[in-house]
Design an enzyme around this catalytic site. Structure first.
Site, PDB file in Angstrom:
ATOM      1  N   PRO A 176       0.794  -1.230   0.000  1.00  0.00           N
ATOM      2  CA  PRO A 176       0.000   0.000   0.000  1.00  0.00           C
ATOM      3  C   PRO A 176       0.828   1.282   0.000  1.00  0.00           C
ATOM      4  O   PRO A 176       1.841   1.386   0.681  1.00  0.00           O
ATOM      5  CB  PRO A 176      -0.824  -0.110   1.295  1.00  0.00           C
ATOM      6  N   ASN A 177       0.340   2.209  -0.787  1.00  0.00           N
ATOM      7  CA  ASN A 177       0.857   3.576  -0.910  1.00  0.00           C
ATOM      8  C   ASN A 177       2.159   3.685  -1.698  1.00  0.00           C
ATOM      9  O   ASN A 177       2.621   4.794  -1.958  1.00  0.00           O
ATOM     10  CB  ASN A 177       1.026   4.236   0.477  1.00  0.00           C
ATOM     11  N   ARG A 227       5.259  12.283  -3.092  1.00  0.00           N
ATOM     12  CA  ARG A 227       5.188  12.877  -1.750  1.00  0.00           C
ATOM     13  C   ARG A 227       6.288  12.301  -0.878  1.00  0.00           C
ATOM     14  O   ARG A 227       6.848  11.274  -1.199  1.00  0.00           O
ATOM     15  CB  ARG A 227       3.833  12.587  -1.101  1.00  0.00           C
ATOM     16  N   TYR A 243      11.486   8.879   1.091  1.00  0.00           N
ATOM     17  CA  TYR A 243      11.449   7.831   0.059  1.00  0.00           C
ATOM     18  C   TYR A 243      12.103   8.232  -1.266  1.00  0.00           C
ATOM     19  O   TYR A 243      12.131   7.431  -2.199  1.00  0.00           O
ATOM     20  CB  TYR A 243       9.995   7.409  -0.196  1.00  0.00           C
ATOM     21  N   ASN A 290       7.949  -5.864  -0.955  1.00  0.00           N
ATOM     22  CA  ASN A 290       7.869  -4.680  -0.103  1.00  0.00           C
ATOM     23  C   ASN A 290       6.407  -4.573   0.327  1.00  0.00           C
ATOM     24  O   ASN A 290       5.565  -4.036  -0.405  1.00  0.00           O
ATOM     25  CB  ASN A 290       8.318  -3.412  -0.829  1.00  0.00           C
ATOM     26  N   ALA A 337       3.291  -0.892   4.818  1.00  0.00           N
ATOM     27  CA  ALA A 337       2.790  -0.878   6.199  1.00  0.00           C
ATOM     28  C   ALA A 337       2.299  -2.250   6.674  1.00  0.00           C
ATOM     29  O   ALA A 337       2.333  -2.535   7.880  1.00  0.00           O
ATOM     30  CB  ALA A 337       1.671   0.148   6.328  1.00  0.00           C
ATOM     31  N   HIS A 375       4.279  -4.541   9.127  1.00  0.00           N
ATOM     32  CA  HIS A 375       4.271  -4.392  10.590  1.00  0.00           C
ATOM     33  C   HIS A 375       2.987  -4.913  11.230  1.00  0.00           C
ATOM     34  O   HIS A 375       2.865  -4.882  12.452  1.00  0.00           O
ATOM     35  CB  HIS A 375       4.479  -2.916  10.942  1.00  0.00           C
ATOM     36  N   ASP A 418       1.346 -15.815   7.217  1.00  0.00           N
ATOM     37  CA  ASP A 418       0.850 -17.172   6.987  1.00  0.00           C
ATOM     38  C   ASP A 418       0.957 -17.548   5.505  1.00  0.00           C
ATOM     39  O   ASP A 418       1.299 -18.689   5.168  1.00  0.00           O
ATOM     40  CB  ASP A 418      -0.608 -17.301   7.456  1.00  0.00           C
ATOM     41  N   GLU A 466      12.232  -9.961   1.917  1.00  0.00           N
ATOM     42  CA  GLU A 466      11.579  -8.717   2.383  1.00  0.00           C
ATOM     43  C   GLU A 466      12.483  -7.541   2.025  1.00  0.00           C
ATOM     44  O   GLU A 466      13.689  -7.581   2.273  1.00  0.00           O
ATOM     45  CB  GLU A 466      11.379  -8.791   3.906  1.00  0.00           C
ATOM     46  N   HIS A 496      12.834  -3.099   1.846  1.00  0.00           N
ATOM     47  CA  HIS A 496      12.340  -1.762   2.193  1.00  0.00           C
ATOM     48  C   HIS A 496      13.279  -0.705   1.627  1.00  0.00           C
ATOM     49  O   HIS A 496      14.496  -0.883   1.626  1.00  0.00           O
ATOM     50  CB  HIS A 496      12.249  -1.569   3.711  1.00  0.00           C
ATOM     51  N   LEU A 497      12.673   0.383   1.203  1.00  0.00           N
ATOM     52  CA  LEU A 497      13.456   1.525   0.743  1.00  0.00           C
ATOM     53  C   LEU A 497      14.174   2.187   1.913  1.00  0.00           C
ATOM     54  O   LEU A 497      15.362   2.505   1.850  1.00  0.00           O
ATOM     55  CB  LEU A 497      12.530   2.548   0.077  1.00  0.00           C
ATOM     56  N   SER A 498      13.433   2.434   2.976  1.00  0.00           N
ATOM     57  CA  SER A 498      13.980   3.147   4.134  1.00  0.00           C
ATOM     58  C   SER A 498      14.556   2.159   5.137  1.00  0.00           C
ATOM     59  O   SER A 498      14.242   0.960   5.112  1.00  0.00           O
ATOM     60  CB  SER A 498      12.881   3.985   4.790  1.00  0.00           C
ATOM     61  N   ARG A 534      13.626   4.474  12.202  1.00  0.00           N
ATOM     62  CA  ARG A 534      12.397   5.271  12.163  1.00  0.00           C
ATOM     63  C   ARG A 534      11.542   5.001  13.407  1.00  0.00           C
ATOM     64  O   ARG A 534      12.057   4.604  14.451  1.00  0.00           O
ATOM     65  CB  ARG A 534      11.648   4.970  10.851  1.00  0.00           C
ATOM     66  N   ARG A 564       7.772   0.664  13.408  1.00  0.00           N
ATOM     67  CA  ARG A 564       8.323   0.085  12.170  1.00  0.00           C
ATOM     68  C   ARG A 564       9.467  -0.888  12.456  1.00  0.00           C
ATOM     69  O   ARG A 564      10.021  -1.495  11.537  1.00  0.00           O
ATOM     70  CB  ARG A 564       8.821   1.193  11.233  1.00  0.00           C
TER      71      ARG A 564
HETATM   72  O1  CA2 Z   1      10.726   1.802   3.488  1.00  0.00           O
HETATM   73  C1  CA2 Z   1       9.869   1.103   2.936  1.00  0.00           C
HETATM   74  O2  CA2 Z   1      10.014   0.596   1.828  1.00  0.00           O
HETATM   75  C2  CA2 Z   1       8.510   0.890   3.644  1.00  0.00           C
HETATM   76  O3  CA2 Z   1       8.072  -0.429   3.334  1.00  0.00           O
HETATM   77  C3  CA2 Z   1       7.573   1.934   3.075  1.00  0.00           C
HETATM   78  C4  CA2 Z   1       6.210   1.909   3.732  1.00  0.00           C
HETATM   79  C5  CA2 Z   1       6.337   1.961   5.248  1.00  0.00           C
HETATM   80  O4  CA2 Z   1       5.050   1.809   5.841  1.00  0.00           O
HETATM   81  C6  CA2 Z   1       7.264   0.890   5.781  1.00  0.00           C
HETATM   82  O5  CA2 Z   1       7.379   1.051   7.176  1.00  0.00           O
HETATM   83  C7  CA2 Z   1       8.631   0.999   5.150  1.00  0.00           C
HETATM   84  C8  CA2 Z   1       5.377   3.107   3.283  1.00  0.00           C
HETATM   85  C9  CA2 Z   1       5.186   3.197   1.808  1.00  0.00           C
HETATM   86  C10 CA2 Z   1       4.407   4.460   1.535  1.00  0.00           C
HETATM   87  O6  CA2 Z   1       5.111   5.227   0.588  1.00  0.00           O
HETATM   88  C11 CA2 Z   1       4.751   6.517   0.404  1.00  0.00           C
HETATM   89  C12 CA2 Z   1       5.402   7.182  -0.594  1.00  0.00           C
HETATM   90  C13 CA2 Z   1       5.102   8.494  -0.832  1.00  0.00           C
HETATM   91  C14 CA2 Z   1       4.137   9.133  -0.059  1.00  0.00           C
HETATM   92  C15 CA2 Z   1       3.489   8.462   0.940  1.00  0.00           C
HETATM   93  C16 CA2 Z   1       3.790   7.140   1.175  1.00  0.00           C
END
Ligand code: CA2
Length: 146
Positions: free
Chosen positions: A9-10, A17, A22, A73, A76, A79, A86, A97, A99-101, A106, A110
């Site tokens: 998601p997102n 944004r 990110y 990836n 959210a 977590h 499962d 798994e 993740h970008l960040s 953080r 997370r």
């Molecule tokens: O660091 C990552 O790749 C995450 O999986 C990104 C998720 C976050 O919930 C994880 O804790 C770490 C969030 C992705 C949402 O990305 C956005 C990008 C631009 C604007 C808003 C959200």
């Protein structure tokens, strides 16, 4: 070798944004980088994104037929999702798994991953390069099966 990249998601908002966290690359930009690297290493890749937990579950279940490795990836859902955990545990497909960040630098919510314990490994904190590192790890995994 066939590697399926699943994005949660997102992640469709990447590059539009929160560039401070990110970066400015979109998911399509990242896909293009992964595809370029995949052609170098001779891998077939597919990229998907969904905002729906159940769709990720279905894709992981279906990965059993036709994919060697899943790079996930889960955003959210990482977590929170026992359903994803499962699905990964039952799928029989190695899941990496990604993740970008650096989720560990953080917010504390997370720091815990519901899925890490059933994944083959975790790569986090390298921005779009995390996906390239995951691709290389996936290739190494499948080389080990030969
Ligand atoms: O660091 C990552 O790749 C995450 O999986 C990104 C998720 C976050 O919930 C994880 O804790 C770490 C969030 C992705 C949402 O990305 C956005 C990008 C631009 C604007 C808003 C959200």
């Amino acid at each position: 070798m066939r590697i399926l990249f699943l994005n949660g998601p997102n992640l469709n908002l990447l590059g539009t944004r929160e560039p401070g966290i990110y970066g400015r690359q979109t998911l399509s930009d990242i896909e293009a980088r992964v595809r370029a690297e995949a052609s170098v290493v001779g891998a077939t890749v597919e990229f998907r994104q969904t905002n729906h937990e159940g769709e990720l579950v279905t894709w992981i279940q279906q990965a059993m037929s036709g994919w060697d490795v899943v790079v996930l990836n889960a955003a959210a859902y990482t977590h929170s999702s026992i359903a994803l955990r499962d699905a990964i545990a039952g799928s029989g497909v190695p899941v990496i798994e990604v993740h970008l960040s650096n989720v560990h630098s953080r917010e504390t919510f997370r720091h815990h991953s519901m899925i890490a314990g059933v994944c083959r490994g975790v790569i986090a904190g390298f921005g779009p390069e995390s996906y390239i590192l995951a691709l290389r790890a996936a290739v190494t995994l499948t080389d080990g099966q030969k």
